[in-house]
Design an enzyme around this catalytic site. Structure first.
Site, PDB file in Angstrom:
ATOM      1  N   ARG A 143      30.586  47.186  28.919  1.00  0.00           N
ATOM      2  CA  ARG A 143      30.847  48.706  29.698  1.00  0.00           C
ATOM      3  C   ARG A 143      30.030  48.414  31.102  1.00  0.00           C
ATOM      4  O   ARG A 143      29.553  49.564  31.615  1.00  0.00           O
ATOM      5  CB  ARG A 143      30.111  49.690  28.822  1.00  0.00           C
ATOM      6  CG  ARG A 143      30.300  49.783  27.598  1.00  0.00           C
ATOM      7  CD  ARG A 143      32.070  49.897  27.119  1.00  0.00           C
ATOM      8  NE  ARG A 143      32.642  51.285  27.623  1.00  0.00           N
ATOM      9  CZ  ARG A 143      33.731  51.584  27.586  1.00  0.00           C
ATOM     10  NH1 ARG A 143      34.651  50.779  26.897  1.00  0.00           N
ATOM     11  NH2 ARG A 143      34.204  52.656  28.106  1.00  0.00           N
TER      12      ARG A 143
ATOM     13  N   LEU B 261      46.434  45.436  48.387  1.00  0.00           N
ATOM     14  CA  LEU B 261      46.581  44.009  48.251  1.00  0.00           C
ATOM     15  C   LEU B 261      46.019  43.170  46.969  1.00  0.00           C
ATOM     16  O   LEU B 261      45.275  43.994  46.056  1.00  0.00           O
ATOM     17  CB  LEU B 261      45.699  43.409  49.430  1.00  0.00           C
ATOM     18  CG  LEU B 261      45.861  44.066  50.936  1.00  0.00           C
ATOM     19  CD1 LEU B 261      44.641  43.873  51.843  1.00  0.00           C
ATOM     20  CD2 LEU B 261      47.236  43.535  51.282  1.00  0.00           C
TER      21      LEU B 261
HETATM   22  S1  NHW Z   1      43.205  45.833  39.222  1.00  0.00           S
HETATM   23  C1  NHW Z   1      42.278  44.086  38.739  1.00  0.00           C
HETATM   24  C2  NHW Z   1      40.965  44.600  37.986  1.00  0.00           C
HETATM   25  N1  NHW Z   1      40.305  43.230  37.731  1.00  0.00           N
HETATM   26  C3  NHW Z   1      40.612  42.556  37.074  1.00  0.00           C
HETATM   27  O1  NHW Z   1      41.496  42.681  35.862  1.00  0.00           O
HETATM   28  C4  NHW Z   1      39.634  40.951  36.967  1.00  0.00           C
HETATM   29  C5  NHW Z   1      39.423  40.429  35.744  1.00  0.00           C
HETATM   30  N2  NHW Z   1      38.926  41.468  34.575  1.00  0.00           N
HETATM   31  C6  NHW Z   1      37.513  41.778  34.701  1.00  0.00           C
HETATM   32  O2  NHW Z   1      36.857  41.299  35.777  1.00  0.00           O
HETATM   33  C7  NHW Z   1      42.623  45.979  40.765  1.00  0.00           C
HETATM   34  C8  NHW Z   1      37.282  42.861  33.887  1.00  0.00           C
HETATM   35  O3  NHW Z   1      38.015  42.683  32.679  1.00  0.00           O
HETATM   36  C9  NHW Z   1      37.182  44.280  34.188  1.00  0.00           C
HETATM   37  C10 NHW Z   1      36.795  45.314  33.299  1.00  0.00           C
HETATM   38  C11 NHW Z   1      36.144  44.364  35.538  1.00  0.00           C
HETATM   39  C12 NHW Z   1      38.614  44.828  34.889  1.00  0.00           C
HETATM   40  N3  NHW Z   1      40.788  49.289  36.485  1.00  0.00           N
HETATM   41  O4  NHW Z   1      33.107  46.698  31.392  1.00  0.00           O
HETATM   42  P1  NHW Z   1      34.102  47.142  30.415  1.00  0.00           P
HETATM   43  C13 NHW Z   1      41.336  46.944  40.973  1.00  0.00           C
HETATM   44  O5  NHW Z   1      40.235  46.181  41.356  1.00  0.00           O
HETATM   45  C14 NHW Z   1      38.126  50.197  32.150  1.00  0.00           C
HETATM   46  C15 NHW Z   1      40.049  50.413  35.882  1.00  0.00           C
HETATM   47  O6  NHW Z   1      33.697  47.023  28.847  1.00  0.00           O
HETATM   48  P2  NHW Z   1      35.374  44.557  31.138  1.00  0.00           P
HETATM   49  C16 NHW Z   1      41.504  48.226  40.544  1.00  0.00           C
HETATM   50  C17 NHW Z   1      38.375  50.319  30.631  1.00  0.00           C
HETATM   51  O7  NHW Z   1      39.737  50.890  30.484  1.00  0.00           O
HETATM   52  N4  NHW Z   1      39.287  50.722  34.568  1.00  0.00           N
HETATM   53  O8  NHW Z   1      35.191  46.098  30.696  1.00  0.00           O
HETATM   54  C18 NHW Z   1      39.976  48.780  40.383  1.00  0.00           C
HETATM   55  C19 NHW Z   1      37.555  50.668  29.777  1.00  0.00           C
HETATM   56  O9  NHW Z   1      37.420  52.076  29.935  1.00  0.00           O
HETATM   57  P3  NHW Z   1      37.891  53.102  28.846  1.00  0.00           P
HETATM   58  C20 NHW Z   1      39.335  49.549  34.054  1.00  0.00           C
HETATM   59  O10 NHW Z   1      36.533  43.933  30.644  1.00  0.00           O
HETATM   60  C21 NHW Z   1      40.125  50.187  40.075  1.00  0.00           C
HETATM   61  C22 NHW Z   1      36.361  50.229  30.551  1.00  0.00           C
HETATM   62  O11 NHW Z   1      36.744  49.800  32.038  1.00  0.00           O
HETATM   63  C23 NHW Z   1      40.107  48.461  34.471  1.00  0.00           C
HETATM   64  O12 NHW Z   1      34.260  43.829  30.871  1.00  0.00           O
HETATM   65  C24 NHW Z   1      38.865  50.771  39.472  1.00  0.00           C
HETATM   66  C25 NHW Z   1      35.815  48.883  29.805  1.00  0.00           C
HETATM   67  O13 NHW Z   1      34.630  48.353  30.493  1.00  0.00           O
HETATM   68  C26 NHW Z   1      40.626  48.250  35.692  1.00  0.00           C
HETATM   69  N5  NHW Z   1      41.363  47.362  36.262  1.00  0.00           N
HETATM   70  O14 NHW Z   1      35.562  44.936  32.680  1.00  0.00           O
HETATM   71  C27 NHW Z   1      38.940  52.404  39.068  1.00  0.00           C
HETATM   72  N6  NHW Z   1      39.862  47.461  33.421  1.00  0.00           N
HETATM   73  O15 NHW Z   1      37.848  54.564  29.403  1.00  0.00           O
HETATM   74  C28 NHW Z   1      38.544  53.024  40.478  1.00  0.00           C
HETATM   75  C29 NHW Z   1      39.202  47.970  32.384  1.00  0.00           C
HETATM   76  O16 NHW Z   1      39.366  52.581  28.399  1.00  0.00           O
HETATM   77  C30 NHW Z   1      38.473  54.738  40.608  1.00  0.00           C
HETATM   78  N7  NHW Z   1      38.898  49.194  32.806  1.00  0.00           N
HETATM   79  O17 NHW Z   1      37.105  53.003  27.631  1.00  0.00           O
HETATM   80  C31 NHW Z   1      38.422  55.210  41.982  1.00  0.00           C
HETATM   81  C32 NHW Z   1      37.000  55.221  42.168  1.00  0.00           C
HETATM   82  C33 NHW Z   1      36.564  55.799  43.576  1.00  0.00           C
HETATM   83  C34 NHW Z   1      36.855  57.189  43.388  1.00  0.00           C
HETATM   84  C35 NHW Z   1      36.449  57.928  44.964  1.00  0.00           C
HETATM   85  C36 NHW Z   1      36.529  59.401  44.937  1.00  0.00           C
HETATM   86  C1  EN5 Z   2      45.544  44.555  42.326  1.00  0.00           C
HETATM   87  N1  EN5 Z   2      45.857  44.505  43.913  1.00  0.00           N
HETATM   88  O1  EN5 Z   2      50.945  38.955  35.755  1.00  0.00           O
HETATM   89  C2  EN5 Z   2      46.475  43.757  41.434  1.00  0.00           C
HETATM   90  N2  EN5 Z   2      51.597  38.319  37.619  1.00  0.00           N
HETATM   91  O2  EN5 Z   2      55.336  38.922  37.474  1.00  0.00           O
HETATM   92  C3  EN5 Z   2      45.843  43.386  40.173  1.00  0.00           C
HETATM   93  N3  EN5 Z   2      54.411  36.126  36.557  1.00  0.00           N
HETATM   94  O3  EN5 Z   2      53.411  35.965  38.343  1.00  0.00           O
HETATM   95  C4  EN5 Z   2      46.923  43.546  39.443  1.00  0.00           C
HETATM   96  N4  EN5 Z   2      52.794  34.556  32.110  1.00  0.00           N
HETATM   97  O4  EN5 Z   2      57.016  36.025  35.913  1.00  0.00           O
HETATM   98  C5  EN5 Z   2      47.692  42.398  39.015  1.00  0.00           C
HETATM   99  N5  EN5 Z   2      57.529  34.049  36.409  1.00  0.00           N
HETATM  100  C6  EN5 Z   2      48.774  42.508  37.957  1.00  0.00           C
HETATM  101  C7  EN5 Z   2      49.707  41.158  37.850  1.00  0.00           C
HETATM  102  C8  EN5 Z   2      48.805  39.971  37.196  1.00  0.00           C
HETATM  103  C9  EN5 Z   2      49.620  38.869  37.466  1.00  0.00           C
HETATM  104  C10 EN5 Z   2      50.747  38.501  36.696  1.00  0.00           C
HETATM  105  C11 EN5 Z   2      53.117  38.148  36.876  1.00  0.00           C
HETATM  106  C12 EN5 Z   2      54.149  38.983  37.745  1.00  0.00           C
HETATM  107  C13 EN5 Z   2      53.737  36.645  37.452  1.00  0.00           C
HETATM  108  C14 EN5 Z   2      55.083  35.023  36.622  1.00  0.00           C
HETATM  109  C15 EN5 Z   2      54.440  33.827  35.960  1.00  0.00           C
HETATM  110  C16 EN5 Z   2      54.532  33.777  34.403  1.00  0.00           C
HETATM  111  C17 EN5 Z   2      53.698  32.892  33.680  1.00  0.00           C
HETATM  112  C18 EN5 Z   2      53.525  33.093  32.403  1.00  0.00           C
HETATM  113  C19 EN5 Z   2      56.637  35.129  36.210  1.00  0.00           C
HETATM  114  C20 EN5 Z   2      58.968  34.265  36.276  1.00  0.00           C
HETATM  115  C21 EN5 Z   2      59.501  33.703  37.529  1.00  0.00           C
HETATM  116  C22 EN5 Z   2      61.006  33.586  37.461  1.00  0.00           C
HETATM  117  C23 EN5 Z   2      61.375  32.862  38.812  1.00  0.00           C
HETATM  118  C24 EN5 Z   2      62.916  32.804  38.610  1.00  0.00           C
HETATM  119  C25 EN5 Z   2      63.902  34.084  38.439  1.00  0.00           C
HETATM  120  C26 EN5 Z   2      63.106  34.670  37.088  1.00  0.00           C
HETATM  121  C27 EN5 Z   2      61.560  34.903  37.221  1.00  0.00           C
END
Ligand code: NHW
Ligand code: EN5
Length: 388
Positions: A148, A388
């Site tokens: 969390r 991005l």
């Molecule tokens: S999306 C990429 C996010 N990052 C990753 O996926 C990297 C790999 N994962 C991690 O690092 C682009 C962790 O798994 C993260 C979660 C940190 C994702 N957005 O700490 P807990 C962005 O950066 C909720 C929002 O236990 P964890 C956009 C989840 O639903 N919420 O989880 C970011 C749960 O809440 P719930 C997310 O796995 C936008 C809670 O976190 C989320 O250790 C942020 C669990 O927390 C996500 N991607 O850490 C919001 N992933 O209600 C911005 C999980 O369901 C909002 N959760 O119980 C706006 C703020 C500004 C407002 C200004 C007015």
């Molecule tokens: C916030 N800025 O899943 C971004 N990528 O399709 C955060 N798949 O690369 C959120 N699994 O389909 C990011 N190859 C969410 C996306 C996270 C990364 C992700 C997907 C998007 C991806 C590839 C590789 C899959 C590997 C196994 C994929 C198929 C390509 C193929 C080429 C020829 C024509 C048919 C498709």
């Protein structure tokens, strides 16, 4: 189900389809004097750090956290590998706030273990321009997951956005949260099919040989459109006019001025590439295309460690057909040795994806607004925004 998100001013699943709820802000701004003045509490052994990503040392720490702990695909074969120059570009647009670049360190070792960022943006929703934060790069170290920490990171960035008198945000994620304003599909265009197949990014199609596949994805050596060239600084006013007019046709889009266009669209090597068509007769700028560079680490492969990917950014066609413009973008990306060209089905991208041999990926991208309710989910083609 969503213990944290249920407490936040975002569209809730239970309210979907409730036409009594108006479109627009969910909560009204509070006086700045009522915004919490101190940072949220972290577990005892952790501390907040405001990151200055200009010095190489601090940028290295952020880069390393993300390189080993940021987003992976659903089968954990690839992990985003944003470059340091990319991070500096992404996090320092005009008017950025250093206080919105937030890290968490272990007190004893000073090791950086979590990160979240905001940048300011003017986002137009229908006919209203809203000053928002774009939130990105939320990351918690793999060893500290599911404790969390993410909700604390999100509350802290929210507090710091409020301190600048902004009350809305935009963000994207690969997972479903309450509740998407749009759900988009990733599409991929192979440029180096042999490598993509070798590393498991794509598969040999049914009844396809490697040599037929290579031939299928072959592109011309050089671009086709007369007057197609790299964007330069003197093009900023013309490109701004072109892009502002184009983006006005979508329900949600950024409100770019010349400073934004200079920052976001002027080419920066291995970060952002932009091309335009200058009419050979009138010297008018009639068309524009751009892509950003986001490599992925290939996890656990013998011979390759990096996948070089281009991501479609903003494209505008007024004279050159969009299909031909994007074909030229594919040709330059191939010349520059990218392995794959990725795009979402946003804006008018559907008009070229299939024809230019993009295929749907296994990933989706959900778009969200914080403290701004939408009456209905948008179609991807109604979205004029790429994060991005
Ligand atoms: S999306 C990429 C996010 N990052 C990753 O996926 C990297 C790999 N994962 C991690 O690092 C682009 C962790 O798994 C993260 C979660 C940190 C994702 N957005 O700490 P807990 C962005 O950066 C909720 C929002 O236990 P964890 C956009 C989840 O639903 N919420 O989880 C970011 C749960 O809440 P719930 C997310 O796995 C936008 C809670 O976190 C989320 O250790 C942020 C669990 O927390 C996500 N991607 O850490 C919001 N992933 O209600 C911005 C999980 O369901 C909002 N959760 O119980 C706006 C703020 C500004 C407002 C200004 C007015
Ligand atoms: C916030 N800025 O899943 C971004 N990528 O399709 C955060 N798949 O690369 C959120 N699994 O389909 C990011 N190859 C969410 C996306 C996270 C990364 C992700 C997907 C998007 C991806 C590839 C590789 C899959 C590997 C196994 C994929 C198929 C390509 C193929 C080429 C020829 C024509 C048919 C498709």
């Amino acid at each position: 189900r969503h213990k944290f998100w249920e407490t936040q001013p975002v569209g809730q699943f239970k309210d979907i389809g409730d036409s009594s709820l108006p479109e627009g802000p969910i909560e009204l701004p509070t006086p700045l004097s009522e915004v919490k003045q101190e940072p949220y509490n972290l577990p005892d052994n952790y501390e907040w750090v405001t990151c200055d990503i200009n010095p190489e040392e601090m940028c290295d720490e952020v880069y390393n956290l993300l390189t080993f702990n940021y987003v992976e695909d659903d089968e954990n074969m690839f992990r985003f590998n944003y470059s340091k120059e990319f991070l500096r570009w992404a996090l320092q647009p005009p008017g950025y706030f250093r206080s919105w670049h937030i890290g968490v360190r272990v007190k004893s070792s000073k090791k950086m273990v979590a990160f979240i960022t905001g940048i300011p943006a003017r986002i137009r929703v229908r006919d209203e321009v809203v000053h928002m934060a774009e939130i990105n790069f939320l990351c918690v170290h793999k060893k500290l997951r599911t404790k969390r920490l993410a909700p604390v990171m999100i509350k802290e960035v929210t507090r710091r956005v409020h301190l600048e008198n902004m009350w809305q945000a935009a963000y994207t994620a690969g997972i479903v949260l309450p509740t998407p304003i749009a759900t988009c599909q990733y599409w991929h265009r192979s440029l180096n099919p042999k490598k993509l197949i070798d590393v498991g990014f794509s598969r040999l199609g049914a009844r396809m040989t490697m040599s037929r596949t290579i031939k299928l994805y072959k592109l011309p050596e050089s671009t086709i459109t007369p007057g197609f060239r790299k964007m330069e600084i003197h093009d900023v006013p013309a490109v701004t006019r072109l892009i502002r007019n184009y983006l006005s046709h979508f329900v949600v889009s950024p409100d770019f001025d010349e400073n934004d266009v200079e920052h976001w669209l002027l080419p920066k090597e291995d970060v952002i590439d932009s091309y335009l068509v200058e009419s050979p007769e009138t010297h008018e700028v009639t068309d524009f295309c751009s892509f950003y560079t986001l490599p992925s680490t290939i996890l656990g492969h013998q011979s390759y460690s990096i996948l070089k990917a281009a991501y479609s950014f903003y494209n505008v066609s007024t004279v050159t057909p969009l299909l031909q413009l994007m074909n030229d973008a594919l040709i330059v990306a191939k010349q520059k040795d990218y392995d794959v060209f990725n795009a979402l089905d946003v804006m008018q991208n559907e008009t070229f994806l299939r024809e230019l041999k993009f295929g749907p990926g296994d990933g989706k991208l959900h778009y969200y607004l914080y403290n701004y309710r939408m009456q209905h989910a948008l179609k991807p083609s109604e979205l004029g925004l790429v994060l991005l």
